[in-house]
Design an enzyme around this catalytic site. Structure first.
Site, PDB file in Angstrom:
ATOM      1  N   ASP A 184       0.866  -1.147   0.073  1.00 19.86           N
ATOM      2  CA  ASP A 184      -0.095   0.103   0.046  1.00 19.86           C
ATOM      3  C   ASP A 184       0.960   1.182   0.144  1.00 19.86           C
ATOM      4  OD1 ASP A 184      -1.877   1.790   0.399  1.00 19.86           O
ATOM      5  OD2 ASP A 184      -2.938   1.099   2.151  1.00 19.86           O
ATOM      6  N   HIS A 186      -0.544   4.140  -0.188  1.00 20.58           N
ATOM      7  CA  HIS A 186      -1.225   4.895   0.806  1.00 20.58           C
ATOM      8  C   HIS A 186      -1.298   6.379   0.494  1.00 20.58           C
ATOM      9  CE1 HIS A 186      -3.416   5.416   4.711  1.00 20.58           C
ATOM     10  NE2 HIS A 186      -3.313   4.326   4.686  1.00 20.58           N
ATOM     11  N   GLU A 210      -1.095  -0.704  -4.309  1.00 15.90           N
ATOM     12  CA  GLU A 210      -2.429   0.331  -3.850  1.00 15.90           C
ATOM     13  C   GLU A 210      -2.211   1.586  -3.784  1.00 15.90           C
ATOM     14  OE1 GLU A 210      -5.532   0.336  -0.146  1.00 15.90           O
ATOM     15  OE2 GLU A 210      -4.468  -1.669  -0.530  1.00 15.90           O
ATOM     16  N   GLU A 236     -10.294   3.415  -2.111  1.00 13.83           N
ATOM     17  CA  GLU A 236     -10.785   3.554  -0.891  1.00 13.83           C
ATOM     18  C   GLU A 236     -11.420   4.952  -0.477  1.00 13.83           C
ATOM     19  OE1 GLU A 236      -7.546   4.224   2.504  1.00 13.83           O
ATOM     20  OE2 GLU A 236      -6.965   2.343   1.160  1.00 13.83           O
ATOM     21  N   ASP A 258     -15.015   1.181  -0.394  1.00  9.23           N
ATOM     22  CA  ASP A 258     -15.251   0.783   1.004  1.00  9.23           C
ATOM     23  C   ASP A 258     -16.700   0.776   1.418  1.00  9.23           C
ATOM     24  OD1 ASP A 258     -15.746   1.484   3.973  1.00  9.23           O
ATOM     25  OD2 ASP A 258     -13.642   1.659   3.935  1.00  9.23           O
ATOM     26  N   HIS A 285     -11.985  -2.123   0.480  1.00 10.20           N
ATOM     27  CA  HIS A 285     -11.463  -1.689   1.671  1.00 10.20           C
ATOM     28  C   HIS A 285     -12.175  -1.873   2.882  1.00 10.20           C
ATOM     29  CE1 HIS A 285     -10.094   2.111   4.386  1.00 10.20           C
ATOM     30  NE2 HIS A 285      -9.024   1.628   3.912  1.00 10.20           N
TER      31      HIS A 285
END
Length: 382
Positions: A184, A186, A210, A236, A258, A285
């Protein structure tokens, strides 16, 4: 009668917002409207949206979703979408209990009997990564996800780049060739850094990379996709089909809506269908609570292009409560060979401990997002 009589919200540790919807006949549905660090704001939005639902038939789920998302001039965004998501999950839970069937049966029936899950691992140093992954493997998981890094300079140093590679290499060493690691980014990487590090990770064959860029820079993700052979995932912090369309067109391999942020079961089912058109897999997510996880799994059992499910049981930053603490029966969400078996109970398939939820709400929580800064004092993505 399935007329909606009461809507309540519960702010519970470690950082979740639960929604309880009750009908006049006493059927209770649960949803999760958590928006990490903003759940008090979402709570107010749920109360306002509740004005549109009280006195209405709970089974008119699609109609309620349309009214809640399009019934005002100003639409969209994480706060409204999270509020809608929690209410939508609760309505599906009511529908399943009303008809005596798990939600996935109402969505067309199961296409699989179990769903593979992965867990998060922490650790700043390779040795810590090895220890944390070994613990997840011992718990029966066949896949994990890790952060690529902590704070990253806008143009990374050799040491920063090497640190990413060393940690992923340590993960692969523990996992071997039979298990998977997802990495990830992020949103902490600039496009330049992401493009630079991706080829260095290819020898370790990540399951996916990700969120290589922040969502407001989704127009750049195609450049990253073209820079690597590793599957790319994101989503996400995207809240609708419309927001997913550009990244699907850009060539991502895995969509990660999500269910507590992207409009609940109703919208995520539509995102999944749109993703299928682009030959993209779904991996929602979900580093959240048991209701969000159960909602994800219900969608997964009825969705053909479902890859794997994130879950946060045992995650390193859950403080004050664990995922299964609010479940009366923990067995539906236990792992069998790295999978969750198909949920068969009506509704979302889990039974919430209402007494524990009400007690937790009295204690509440005030979780806030971490604030990071670079060495020069400028703000850093976390």
């Amino acid at each position: 009668m399935t007329t909606i009589a009461r809507i309540e919200t519960f702010l519970v540790a470690p950082r979740w917002l639960f929604v309880r919807v009750e009908t006049e006949s006493g059927i209770v549905g649960w949803g999760e409207a958590t928006c990490e660090g903003r759940s008090e704001t979402v709570r107010a939005a749920v109360e306002q949206l509740g004005e549109l639902l009280i006195g209405r038939d709970a089974l008119r789920i699609e109609d309620h979703w349309q009214v809640m998302t399009k019934g005002s001039f100003y639409r969209g965004g994480p706060i409204l979408a999270s509020a809608v998501a929690g209410l939508d999950q609760a309505l599906w839970d009511i529908a399943g209990k009303r008809y005596g069937a798990p939600v996935h049966q109402l969505l067309g029936g199961p296409v699989r009997d179990r769903i593979r899950v992965y867990g998060w691992v922490g650790g700043d140093e390779p040795n810590e990564v090895r220890d944390h992954i070994a613990a997840q493997v011992a718990a029966g998981l066949t896949a994990v996800k890790m952060n690529a890094s902590g704070r990253m300079s806008p143009i990374a140093s050799v040491a920063e780049l090497d640190g990413v590679v060393q940690r992923v290499a340590a993960a692969r060493e523990v996992l071997g060739d039979e298990r998977d690691v997802a990495v990830d980014f992020h949103g902490r990487f600039t496009l330049a850094n992401a493009r630079r590090v991706a080829p260095l990770l290819e020898p370790y064959r990540p399951l996916f990379l990700e969120e290589p860029v922040v969502p407001e820079n989704s127009h750049l993700i195609g450049d990253f996709v073209r820079s690597t052979t590793t599957p790319v995932s994101t989503g996400e912090r995207l809240y609708s089909r419309q927001e997913f369309l550009p990244v699907l067109q850009a060539g991502i391999a895995v969509a990660q809506p999500d269910l507590s942020h992207a409009g609940g079961i109703t919208e995520v089912r539509k995102i999944a269908a749109l993703a299928e058109v682009y030959d993209v897999q779904l991996a929602p997510h979900c580093p959240l609570g048991p209701i969000a996880l159960a909602a994800c799994l219900q969608v997964g059992f009825a969705t053909p292009n479902y890859l794997i499910q994130e879950q946060s049981i045992g995650i390193h930053y859950n403080l004050g409560a664990e995922v299964l603490d609010y479940c009366l029966d923990k067995t539906p969400l236990t792992f069998v060979d790295g999978h969750v078996e198909r949920l068969t109970a009506p509704g979302l398939g889990i039974e919430i401990d209402e007494q524990a939820v009400r007690a937790a709400d009295k204690r509440g929580h005030a979780w806030r997002s971490p604030m990071w800064r670079h060495r020069d004092g400028s703000y850093a993505e976390w």
